[in-house]
Design an enzyme around this catalytic site. Structure first.
Site, PDB file in Angstrom:
ATOM      1  N   GLU A   8      19.720   9.838  81.397  1.00 29.33           N
ATOM      2  CA  GLU A   8      20.815  10.802  81.279  1.00 29.33           C
ATOM      3  C   GLU A   8      22.131  10.051  81.116  1.00 29.33           C
ATOM      4  O   GLU A   8      22.774   9.707  82.120  1.00 29.33           O
ATOM      5  CB  GLU A   8      20.884  11.674  82.547  1.00 29.33           C
ATOM      6  N   HIS A  32      20.757  11.560  90.434  1.00 31.48           N
ATOM      7  CA  HIS A  32      21.459  12.264  89.351  1.00 31.48           C
ATOM      8  C   HIS A  32      22.913  11.772  89.306  1.00 31.48           C
ATOM      9  O   HIS A  32      23.504  11.497  90.354  1.00 31.48           O
ATOM     10  CB  HIS A  32      21.403  13.778  89.599  1.00 31.48           C
TER      11      HIS A  32
HETATM   12  P1  PGA Z   1      23.469  19.485  81.097  1.00 32.18           P
HETATM   13  O1  PGA Z   1      22.965  18.730  82.404  1.00 32.18           O
HETATM   14  O2  PGA Z   1      22.249  19.898  80.333  1.00 32.18           O
HETATM   15  O3  PGA Z   1      24.268  20.625  81.583  1.00 32.18           O
HETATM   16  O4  PGA Z   1      24.290  18.469  80.329  1.00 32.18           O
HETATM   17  C1  PGA Z   1      21.842  17.904  82.395  1.00 32.18           C
HETATM   18  C2  PGA Z   1      21.542  17.443  83.784  1.00 32.18           C
HETATM   19  O5  PGA Z   1      22.461  17.355  84.591  1.00 32.18           O
HETATM   20  O6  PGA Z   1      20.402  17.162  84.137  1.00 32.18           O
END
Ligand code: PGA
Length: 252
Positions: free
Chosen positions: A164, A94
Protein backbone atom coordinates in the site's frame (compact mmCIF):
# COMPACT_ATOMS: atom_id res chain seq x y z
CA UNK A 1 -6.10 -22.23 -8.35
CA UNK A 2 -6.54 -20.17 -5.18
CA UNK A 3 -9.40 -17.69 -5.18
CA UNK A 4 -8.62 -14.01 -5.66
CA UNK A 5 -8.58 -12.17 -2.34
CA UNK A 6 -10.72 -9.10 -1.73
CA UNK A 7 -10.52 -7.25 1.58
CA UNK A 8 -13.04 -4.52 2.41
CA UNK A 9 -11.29 -2.26 4.91
CA UNK A 10 -13.96 -0.12 6.51
CA UNK A 11 -11.41 1.73 8.68
CA UNK A 12 -13.38 3.77 11.23
CA UNK A 13 -16.53 3.95 9.13
CA UNK A 14 -19.41 3.93 8.45
CA UNK A 15 -20.77 6.48 10.90
CA UNK A 16 -23.48 4.32 12.48
CA UNK A 17 -24.60 0.74 12.96
CA UNK A 18 -27.65 1.52 10.87
CA UNK A 19 -25.43 2.46 7.95
CA UNK A 20 -23.25 -0.58 8.50
CA UNK A 21 -26.35 -2.76 8.23
CA UNK A 22 -27.35 -1.05 4.99
CA UNK A 23 -23.93 -1.79 3.50
CA UNK A 24 -24.18 -5.41 4.62
CA UNK A 25 -27.60 -5.67 3.04
CA UNK A 26 -26.11 -4.43 -0.21
CA UNK A 27 -23.23 -6.91 -0.02
CA UNK A 28 -25.65 -9.72 0.84
CA UNK A 29 -27.58 -9.25 -2.40
CA UNK A 30 -24.40 -10.26 -4.22
CA UNK A 31 -23.41 -13.13 -1.97
CA UNK A 32 -23.02 -15.54 -4.91
CA UNK A 33 -20.54 -13.14 -6.48
CA UNK A 34 -18.52 -12.77 -3.26
CA UNK A 35 -18.45 -16.52 -2.78
CA UNK A 36 -16.35 -16.76 -5.93
CA UNK A 37 -13.65 -14.77 -4.15
CA UNK A 38 -11.89 -15.08 -0.85
CA UNK A 39 -13.77 -12.12 0.59
CA UNK A 40 -12.94 -10.48 3.93
CA UNK A 41 -14.69 -7.63 5.70
CA UNK A 42 -12.63 -5.60 8.19
CA UNK A 43 -15.09 -3.45 10.16
CA UNK A 44 -14.58 -1.40 13.33
CA UNK A 45 -14.86 -3.81 16.26
CA UNK A 46 -18.19 -2.31 17.38
CA UNK A 47 -19.75 -3.81 14.23
CA UNK A 48 -18.19 -7.28 14.54
CA UNK A 49 -21.38 -9.01 15.60
CA UNK A 50 -23.47 -7.57 12.78
CA UNK A 51 -20.81 -8.29 10.20
CA UNK A 52 -20.16 -11.84 11.27
CA UNK A 53 -23.91 -12.58 11.38
CA UNK A 54 -24.86 -10.86 8.11
CA UNK A 55 -21.72 -11.91 6.25
CA UNK A 56 -21.95 -15.59 7.13
CA UNK A 57 -21.57 -17.87 4.15
CA UNK A 58 -19.96 -15.40 1.76
CA UNK A 59 -17.37 -13.45 3.77
CA UNK A 60 -14.89 -13.81 6.58
CA UNK A 61 -14.16 -11.36 9.34
CA UNK A 62 -10.86 -9.47 9.43
CA UNK A 63 -9.61 -7.22 12.23
CA UNK A 64 -7.83 -3.93 11.63
CA UNK A 65 -5.35 -4.12 14.47
CA UNK A 66 -4.20 -6.20 17.40
CA UNK A 67 -3.54 -4.92 20.90
CA UNK A 68 -0.14 -5.54 22.47
CA UNK A 69 -1.52 -4.74 25.94
CA UNK A 70 -0.78 -7.45 28.46
CA UNK A 71 -3.20 -8.51 31.18
CA UNK A 72 -6.24 -6.52 32.20
CA UNK A 73 -6.39 -3.20 30.34
CA UNK A 74 -9.26 -0.74 30.04
CA UNK A 75 -10.06 0.29 26.50
CA UNK A 76 -8.29 -2.61 24.80
CA UNK A 77 -9.67 -5.64 23.00
CA UNK A 78 -7.88 -8.99 23.02
CA UNK A 79 -7.22 -11.32 20.10
CA UNK A 80 -9.37 -13.92 21.92
CA UNK A 81 -12.37 -11.58 21.82
CA UNK A 82 -11.72 -10.82 18.17
CA UNK A 83 -11.45 -14.51 17.41
CA UNK A 84 -14.67 -15.29 19.25
CA UNK A 85 -16.52 -13.37 16.52
CA UNK A 86 -14.89 -15.60 13.92
CA UNK A 87 -12.02 -13.33 12.83
CA UNK A 88 -9.62 -15.06 10.47
CA UNK A 89 -7.06 -12.44 9.50
CA UNK A 90 -5.51 -9.38 11.14
CA UNK A 91 -4.52 -6.33 9.11
CA UNK A 92 -1.31 -5.08 10.71
CA UNK A 93 0.94 -2.09 10.14
CA UNK A 94 -1.58 -0.14 8.07
CA UNK A 95 -0.08 3.22 7.12
CA UNK A 96 -2.82 5.05 9.03
CA UNK A 97 -1.69 3.22 12.18
CA UNK A 98 1.98 3.74 11.39
CA UNK A 99 1.22 7.46 11.10
CA UNK A 100 -0.04 7.33 14.70
CA UNK A 101 3.44 6.20 15.70
CA UNK A 102 3.30 2.43 15.24
CA UNK A 103 6.84 1.20 14.64
CA UNK A 104 8.18 -1.71 12.58
CA UNK A 105 9.16 -3.33 15.86
CA UNK A 106 5.57 -3.16 17.13
CA UNK A 107 4.31 -4.49 13.82
CA UNK A 108 6.67 -7.47 14.09
CA UNK A 109 5.42 -8.16 17.63
CA UNK A 110 1.83 -7.96 16.41
CA UNK A 111 2.69 -10.36 13.58
CA UNK A 112 3.92 -12.90 16.10
CA UNK A 113 0.91 -12.29 18.35
CA UNK A 114 -1.46 -12.87 15.43
CA UNK A 115 0.19 -16.17 14.60
CA UNK A 116 0.15 -17.25 18.23
CA UNK A 117 -3.56 -16.37 18.42
CA UNK A 118 -4.46 -18.31 15.28
CA UNK A 119 -5.04 -15.28 13.04
CA UNK A 120 -3.31 -14.99 9.68
CA UNK A 121 -1.44 -11.67 9.65
CA UNK A 122 -1.84 -9.37 6.68
CA UNK A 123 1.06 -6.94 6.95
CA UNK A 124 0.87 -3.61 5.12
CA UNK A 125 4.01 -2.06 3.69
CA UNK A 126 4.56 0.91 1.42
CA UNK A 127 6.70 3.94 0.77
CA UNK A 128 5.58 7.49 1.59
CA UNK A 129 6.76 8.83 -1.75
CA UNK A 130 8.27 7.57 -5.01
CA UNK A 131 11.54 9.08 -6.18
CA UNK A 132 13.03 8.87 -9.68
CA UNK A 133 16.17 7.12 -8.40
CA UNK A 134 14.17 4.23 -6.98
CA UNK A 135 15.31 4.78 -3.38
CA UNK A 136 11.89 3.62 -2.30
CA UNK A 137 12.89 0.06 -3.11
CA UNK A 138 15.48 0.20 -0.37
CA UNK A 139 12.89 1.67 2.00
CA UNK A 140 10.50 -1.15 1.17
CA UNK A 141 13.14 -3.85 1.67
CA UNK A 142 14.03 -2.43 5.09
CA UNK A 143 10.42 -2.02 6.14
CA UNK A 144 9.54 -5.57 5.15
CA UNK A 145 12.57 -7.01 6.95
CA UNK A 146 11.94 -5.00 10.11
CA UNK A 147 8.20 -5.73 10.18
CA UNK A 148 8.84 -9.46 9.84
CA UNK A 149 11.65 -9.78 12.37
CA UNK A 150 11.56 -13.04 14.28
CA UNK A 151 9.10 -14.78 11.94
CA UNK A 152 9.95 -18.39 11.19
CA UNK A 153 9.64 -19.88 7.72
CA UNK A 154 6.74 -21.96 8.92
CA UNK A 155 4.95 -18.88 10.28
CA UNK A 156 5.66 -16.91 7.12
CA UNK A 157 3.81 -19.53 5.12
CA UNK A 158 0.50 -18.42 6.65
CA UNK A 159 0.89 -14.67 6.26
CA UNK A 160 -0.18 -12.23 3.57
CA UNK A 161 1.38 -8.96 2.47
CA UNK A 162 -0.45 -5.85 1.29
CA UNK A 163 1.56 -3.38 -0.71
CA UNK A 164 0.00 0.00 0.00
CA UNK A 165 2.04 2.98 -1.20
CA UNK A 166 1.15 5.61 1.38
CA UNK A 167 0.75 8.36 -1.21
CA UNK A 168 -2.02 6.33 -2.88
CA UNK A 169 -4.00 5.51 0.28
CA UNK A 170 -7.06 7.25 1.67
CA UNK A 171 -8.60 10.69 1.24
CA UNK A 172 -5.22 12.43 0.85
CA UNK A 173 -4.14 10.15 -1.99
CA UNK A 174 -2.41 11.87 -4.87
CA UNK A 175 -3.25 9.10 -7.34
CA UNK A 176 -3.02 5.34 -7.67
CA UNK A 177 -0.21 3.15 -8.82
CA UNK A 178 -0.09 2.29 -12.51
CA UNK A 179 -0.55 -1.45 -13.03
CA UNK A 180 2.87 -1.90 -14.74
CA UNK A 181 4.59 -0.19 -11.82
CA UNK A 182 2.67 -2.42 -9.47
CA UNK A 183 3.94 -5.43 -11.42
CA UNK A 184 7.55 -4.36 -10.86
CA UNK A 185 7.06 -3.61 -7.19
CA UNK A 186 5.15 -6.83 -6.54
CA UNK A 187 8.04 -8.77 -8.11
CA UNK A 188 10.47 -6.90 -5.90
CA UNK A 189 8.43 -7.67 -2.76
CA UNK A 190 8.34 -11.33 -3.71
CA UNK A 191 12.11 -11.31 -4.13
CA UNK A 192 12.57 -9.80 -0.65
CA UNK A 193 10.22 -12.44 0.80
CA UNK A 194 12.12 -15.20 -1.02
CA UNK A 195 15.44 -13.87 0.33
CA UNK A 196 13.99 -13.97 3.84
CA UNK A 197 12.10 -17.24 3.81
CA UNK A 198 13.34 -19.19 0.81
CA UNK A 199 11.86 -19.30 -2.64
CA UNK A 200 9.28 -22.02 -2.03
CA UNK A 201 7.61 -19.94 0.68
CA UNK A 202 8.35 -16.49 -0.75
CA UNK A 203 6.58 -17.37 -3.99
CA UNK A 204 3.50 -18.62 -2.17
CA UNK A 205 2.85 -15.67 0.17
CA UNK A 206 -0.15 -13.78 -1.29
CA UNK A 207 0.70 -10.18 -2.16
CA UNK A 208 -2.23 -7.77 -2.36
CA UNK A 209 -2.41 -4.17 -3.53
CA UNK A 210 -4.25 -1.35 -1.77
CA UNK A 211 -4.54 2.38 -2.40
CA UNK A 212 -7.34 4.18 -4.24
CA UNK A 213 -8.70 0.99 -5.77
CA UNK A 214 -12.01 1.64 -7.51
CA UNK A 215 -14.29 0.01 -10.07
CA UNK A 216 -12.28 1.49 -12.97
CA UNK A 217 -8.79 0.38 -12.00
CA UNK A 218 -9.40 -2.86 -10.05
CA UNK A 219 -9.37 -5.31 -12.96
CA UNK A 220 -6.18 -3.96 -14.50
CA UNK A 221 -4.38 -3.67 -11.19
CA UNK A 222 -5.06 -7.33 -10.63
CA UNK A 223 -4.20 -8.62 -14.09
CA UNK A 224 -1.22 -6.42 -14.96
CA UNK A 225 -0.11 -5.95 -11.37
CA UNK A 226 0.67 -9.60 -10.72
CA UNK A 227 -0.98 -9.56 -7.29
CA UNK A 228 -3.29 -12.10 -5.69
CA UNK A 229 -5.90 -9.65 -4.52
CA UNK A 230 -6.89 -6.15 -3.47
CA UNK A 231 -7.41 -4.25 -0.24
CA UNK A 232 -10.13 -1.68 -0.74
CA UNK A 233 -10.84 1.21 1.62
CA UNK A 234 -13.21 4.00 0.60
CA UNK A 235 -14.86 2.18 -2.30
CA UNK A 236 -15.80 -0.71 -0.02
CA UNK A 237 -18.31 1.46 1.85
CA UNK A 238 -20.37 1.65 -1.33
CA UNK A 239 -21.90 -1.78 -2.08
CA UNK A 240 -22.40 -0.93 -5.75
CA UNK A 241 -18.73 0.03 -6.20
CA UNK A 242 -17.54 -3.03 -4.35
CA UNK A 243 -19.77 -5.22 -6.46
CA UNK A 244 -18.22 -3.79 -9.63
CA UNK A 245 -14.73 -4.29 -8.21
CA UNK A 246 -15.60 -7.90 -7.36
CA UNK A 247 -16.99 -8.45 -10.87
CA UNK A 248 -13.80 -7.19 -12.47
CA UNK A 249 -11.72 -9.50 -10.28
CA UNK A 250 -13.68 -12.52 -11.44
CA UNK A 251 -13.39 -11.73 -15.10
CA UNK A 252 -9.58 -11.77 -14.86
P1 PGA B 1 -8.37 3.52 0.03
O1 PGA B 1 -7.70 2.80 1.28
O2 PGA B 1 -8.88 2.45 -0.87
O3 PGA B 1 -9.44 4.37 0.59
O4 PGA B 1 -7.26 4.32 -0.62
C1 PGA B 1 -6.99 1.61 1.15
C2 PGA B 1 -6.59 1.10 2.50
O5 PGA B 1 -6.43 1.91 3.41
O6 PGA B 1 -6.43 -0.09 2.72
Amino acid sequence: MAKTILVANWKNGPASLEEAKKILKGYGKKRELYKKLSFFIAPPSAYFESVSAAGRGYSKLAVQNLSLAKGVCTGEITPEIQKSFGAKIAILGHSERRSLGETDEEVSRKMRLALKSGLAPLVCVGEKARDAEGEYYEFLRNQIKASLTGLTKQAAASMLVAYEPVWAVGVDATGYLQPEELGQTARFIRKVLSDLFGRAIGEKIPVLYGGSVDDRNAGELLSAGGVQGLLVGRASLNPKSLEQIAQSLIRK
